[in-house]
Design an enzyme around this catalytic site. Structure first.
Site, PDB file in Angstrom:
ATOM      1  N   GLU A  64      48.282  43.203  15.802  1.00  0.00           N
ATOM      2  CA  GLU A  64      47.831  41.836  14.340  1.00  0.00           C
ATOM      3  C   GLU A  64      48.310  41.257  14.449  1.00  0.00           C
ATOM      4  OE1 GLU A  64      45.402  45.730  11.954  1.00  0.00           O
ATOM      5  OE2 GLU A  64      46.667  44.437  10.957  1.00  0.00           O
ATOM      6  N   ASP A  76      47.242  40.978   0.026  1.00  0.00           N
ATOM      7  CA  ASP A  76      49.091  41.569  -0.129  1.00  0.00           C
ATOM      8  C   ASP A  76      50.052  41.909  -0.573  1.00  0.00           C
ATOM      9  OD1 ASP A  76      48.839  42.093   3.444  1.00  0.00           O
ATOM     10  OD2 ASP A  76      47.814  39.760   2.793  1.00  0.00           O
ATOM     11  N   TYR A 101      38.797  50.421  10.595  1.00  0.00           N
ATOM     12  CA  TYR A 101      40.969  50.203  10.018  1.00  0.00           C
ATOM     13  C   TYR A 101      40.915  51.230   8.378  1.00  0.00           C
ATOM     14  CZ  TYR A 101      45.262  48.292   8.638  1.00  0.00           C
ATOM     15  OH  TYR A 101      46.717  47.635   8.161  1.00  0.00           O
TER      16      TYR A 101
END
Lengths: 284, 405
Positions: A59, A70, A185
C-alpha cells in the site's frame, strides 16, 4: 450483486497474489508506506526493497494535507512527503519506477479523495493503470459515494478496495461488499490508524462474518505493531496490514532536520523482514 | 442554468445541493451519520422537539433579538435604509448558540452522553460549552494551538463553563485541523459521542440541519420587517466563513425574487495577493472534497488544502458550506469579499456611529454595506446580519491599529 466486479478487467495481480498465498498455505503481509516519505529518493529505496523483505502486497499512501482518519504517525508521514514536494503525479512516477523492476507485487494506492478529484478522476485512472497501480483505497469514499470513483475505477479496470469496520453492521454489510474488488480491508478497531490494537478473538469473529458474505480475501489492519501481532492476525485472516509501525520506524531514522540518516532504508526493510517472519511462521 | 421552481427544497435525500454536499466520510463514521440523519428527521416531525427549541431560544438565548434601524449609519452613508439583525445580543454574544441549542437537544434525544466540537475563534466552542453546562453533559472542544494563542479569553471562558479544551498540534494548528481532530475523536468514540458541528458544512445532514437551526434569524427578520415597514427587505448582507449566519438569514427569503442577497467572504490581504493571502473559498477557490462534503475550497493544483488568512479567526476556514457553493453557481446569491483593512475601517465606523462594537466577522458584512448603501435609494431596505459582538476581537484590533493594551 457483484456484476461490476466481475467485469473489472484488472491485470489480476491482486487475485494472482492471493491465489499464490493460498497455495502456499499462508497469509500475506501488506505493508504501508507514504509516497515521498521522507523524500522521494529514500522512499524509492524502501519501496524497491519491500518485496525482497517479505511484503506480499504494497500500500502506497497518496499524501494529503488533511488525513482525518489517520493517527499521528501517518499524519506526520503525509506532511513530510508534502514538504518534500510529493504530488499525485510523482506518486504515480514512483509506482512506474517500481513496476519496471517488479511485475508481480500488487500496488494499492491509499489516500483521500481530494487529490484524485483535483487530478481529474478519468485522467487519474488512466495514468494509474499506465503506471501499474492495481487498486485504490480511498478512505473518505463510502458506498454512498460510489459514483464518484469506485464505479469509474471498476469500469477502468482498477480494483476498489473497501474498508469494513466494527461499526459496519449486518444491515450495512451488503452495501459495503457490493462493488468491492481485490480484497476487503477489515479495520479492526473503531478509531484512527496506529493507535489501539484489537482483541484477537473479536478480529477472528469479524473475519468469519465477512467470509460468510464474500469470496474475496480479507486483510486486517489498524493497530498491528509487532511481528507477534502480525502473526496473530495471520492465523485468522488472509493478510495482515502494517502501516503506522513501519512509518514510525522510518521516522526514527530521521535526523533533527528531518533528513534520512544513512542506513534508514535498510533499517525499515529489516523491520519488514521481522514482520514477514511473523506472518510466514504464523500457521507453521 | 435553468432556474429551479424553488431554491428551498435542498438537499436531496443523499445530501446534495446540485453537485455540492454529500457524505464523504470514512466507513466507521457512516453509520453514525445515518443515525444523526434519521434522528433529525424524526425530531423535525415531532412538535415537542420544535417546542423545546422555541422555549430555550426565548428563555435562555433571549430571542427574538431586535431588527434595529441603524439611523446614524444610514445618515452617514446617505443611501439605503440600514437595519441590523442583532444576533450579537444573544446569550454568548453571537448567532452560534441558535445551532447549539438545536443540536444539544437532538443529542439528548439520541441518548448521547458526550459532546465534542471544533472551534476556530472560540465562539462556537463557547456556545457549545455553554449548552453542555446547561444540560450537564461532558464537553471536549478541539482548538488549534495557533488559535488558542490568539483567542485566550475564549479559551478561559470555555474552561469556566466546564469544557475540556484540547490543543490541536497537527497541520497548521487552526480550525481545519481542529475539525480533523474532532473527526478522529468521533471515529474512536463511536458509541456515546455526538459531534456538534458549528457551521453549515460537513457531511449530510449537518449542512441542512445547521441551516434549519439558524433559519430563525431570517424567519424573525421576515416578521419584524413586516411590522416595521410593512413589506419585505430589498437586500440582505451577511459574512461567510462556513456560512451559517448567512444561510440562516437568507434561506427563508430564497424564494422571494425581490430580495437580493449578498454574502461577504474574507479577502484578507487581497484575493489578488495569492492563495495564502485570503480566506475567500468561493471568490478565490475551486470545488473539491473536504470534511465530508464537496464544496469550494482553498487548495493547490494537487488538491492539497491551503491555509487561508483573515484578520478574523472565525472566517479563515478553507471551505464553505455546500449550499453556498450551489447558491453561488446558480446565481441566487452574490458572493463578494472584504479585505482586512476595509473590515477594520468598518469595525471602527460601526463602533463610533452606532455605539456597537461588532465582531470582526460581522464587520466584513459592514464593509460591504459601506460600499453598497450610498449608491442605493433611500427607500431601499437593507438588512445586515450583525452576527456577533466584538469584545473578543479588541486585542487583535488594537494590535492592528498599533495600540498596546
Amino acid at each position: 450483486m457483484s456484476a461490476l466486479n466481475d467485469k473489472a478487467v484488472d491485470n489480476g495481480r491482486i487475485a494472482r497474489r492471493f491465489a499464490a498465498l493460498k497455495a502456499e498455505g499462508r497469509a500475506g503481509l501488506v505493508t504501508f508506506i507514504t509516497a515521498g516519505d521522507p523524500d522521494l529518493e529514500t522512499c524509492r529505496a524502501v519501496l524497491h526493497g519491500l518485496p525482497a523483505a517479505g511484503a506480499d502486497l504494497i500500500e502506497l499512501g497518496l499524501p494529503f494535507s488533511d488525513p482525518m482518519a489517520d493517527g499521528p504517525a501517518i499524519q506526520a508521514a503525509s506532511l513530510r512527503a508534502l514538504h518534500a514536494g510529493t504530488t499525485a503525479r510523482k506518486t504515480l512516477d514512483l509506482v512506474r519506477g517500481f513496476r519496471a523492476t517488479d511485475a508481480d507485487t500488487p500496488i494499492i494506492l491509499m489516500g483521500y479523495y481530494n487529490p484524485i478529484h483535483a487530478y481529474g478522476v478519468d485522467r487519474f485512472l488512466a495514468d494509474a493503470i499506465e503506471a501499474g497501480v492495481d487498486g485504490l483505497i480511498v478512505v473518505d469514499l463510502p458506498p454512498e459515494e460510489d459514483e464518484e470513483l469506485c464505479i469509474p475505477a471498476l469500469k477502468a479496470g482498477v480494483n476498489f478496495i473497501r474498508l469494513a469496520t466494527p461499526t459496519t453492521d449486518e444491515k450495512r454489510l451488503p452495501a459495503v461488499l457490493q462493488n468491492t474488488s481485490g480484497f476487503v480491508y477489515y479495520v479492526s478497531i473503531a478509531g484512527i490508524t496506529g493507535t489501539a490494537s484489537a482483541d484477537n478473538a473479536a478480529v477472528g469473529a469479524a473475519v468469519d462474518r465477512l467470509k460468510s458474505r464474500t469470496d474475496l480475501p480479507v486483510a486486517v489492519g489498524f493497530g498491528i505493531k509487532t511481528p507477534e501481532q502480525a502473526a496473530n492476525i495471520a492465523r485468522v485472516a488472509d493478510a495482515a496490514v502494517v502501516g503506522s509501525a513501519i512509518v514510525t520506524r522510518l521516522a526514527d531514522g530521521l535526523d533533527a532536520d528531518g533528513k534520512a540518516r544513512p542506513g534508514l532504508a535498510e533499517d525499515v526493510l529489516g523491520f519488514v523482514r521481522e514482520l514477514a517472519g511473523g506472518v510466514r511462521g504464523a500457521r507453521a | 442554468m435553468t432556474r429551479p421552481n424553488t431554491f428551498r427544497s435542498g438537499p436531496d435525500e443523499r445530501g446534495h445541493f446540485g453537485i455540492y454536499g454529500g457524505r464523504f466520510v470514512a466507513e466507521t463514521l457512516m453509520p453514525l451519520i445515518l443515525e444523526v440523519e434519521k434522528a433529525y428527521r424524526e425530531a423535525r416531525a415531532d412538535p415537542a422537539f420544535e417546542g423545546a427549541i422555541r422555549e430555550q431560544l426565548k428563555q435562555y438565548v433571549g430571542r427574538p433579538n431586535p431588527l434595529y434601524y441603524a439611523e446614524r449609519l444610514t445618515e452617514k452613508l446617505g443611501g439605503a435604509k440600514i437595519y441590523f439583525k442583532r444576533e450579537e445580543l444573544n446569550h454568548t454574544g453571537a448567532h452560534k448558540i441558535n445551532n447549539c441549542i438545536g443540536q444539544i437537544l437532538l443529542a439528548r434525544r439520541m441518548g448521547k452522553k458526550r459532546i465534542i466540537a471544533e472551534t476556530g475563534a472560540g465562539q462556537h466552542g463557547v456556545a457549545t460549552a455553554t449548552v453542555c453546562a446547561l444540560f450537564d453533559m461532558p464537553c471536549v472542544i478541539y482548538m488549534g494551538e495557533t488559535d488558542i494563542a490568539r483567542q485566550q479569553p475564549n479559551v478561559f471562558r470555555m474552561k469556566l463553563l466546564g469544557a475540556e479544551v484540547v490543543p490541536v498540534t497537527s497541520g497548521a494548528r487552526t480550525l481545519k485541523d481542529a475539525m480533523n481532530e474532532a473527526l478522529r475523536d468521533w471515529v474512536t468514540n463511536v458509541a456515546d459521542t455526538y459531534y456538534l458541528i458549528g457551521t453549515a458544512a460537513g457531511p449530510h445532514p449537518y449542512p441542512a440541519m445547521v441551516r434549519d437551526f439558524q433559519s430563525v434569524i431570517g424567519d424573525e427578520v421576515r416578521v419584524q420587517m413586516q411590522e416595521l415597514e410593512g413589506r419585505l427587505p430589498d437586500s440582505l448582507v451577511a459574512c461567510v466563513g462556513g456560512g451559517s449566519n448567512a444561510i440562516g438569514l437568507f434561506h427563508p427569503f430564497l424564494d422571494d425574487p425581490s430580495v437580493q442577497m449578498v454574502a461577504v467572504e474574507a479577502a484578507g490581504h487581497g484575493i489578488d495577493k495569492g492563495p495564502l493571502a485570503h480566506a475567500a473559498s468561493i471568490t478565490g477557490g475551486r470545488p473539491g472534497v473536504l470534511h465530508g462534503n464537496r464544496t469550494y475550497l482553498l487548495q493547490d493544483e494537487d488538491g492539497q488544502i491551503l491555509e487561508g488568512h483573515s484578520i478574523s479567526a472565525g472566517l479563515d476556514y478553507p471551505g464553505v458550506g455546500p449550499e453556498h457553493s450551489w447558491l453561488h453557481d446558480i446565481g441566487r446569491v452574490e458572493y463578494v469579499s472584504a479585505t482586512d483593512q476595509e473590515t477594520l475601517d468598518a469595525f471602527q465606523l460601526c463602533a463610533r456611529t452606532e455605539g456597537i462594537i461588532p465582531a470582526l466577522e460581522s464587520a466584513h458584512a459592514l464593509a460591504e454595506i459601506v460600499k453598497r448603501a450610498p449608491k442605493l435609494p433611500k427607500d431601499h431596505l437593507m438588512v445586515l446580519c450583525l452576527s456577533g459582538r466584538g469584545d473578543k476581537d479588541i486585542f487583535s484590533v488594537a494590535q492592528h491599529l498599533g495600540v498596546k493594551l
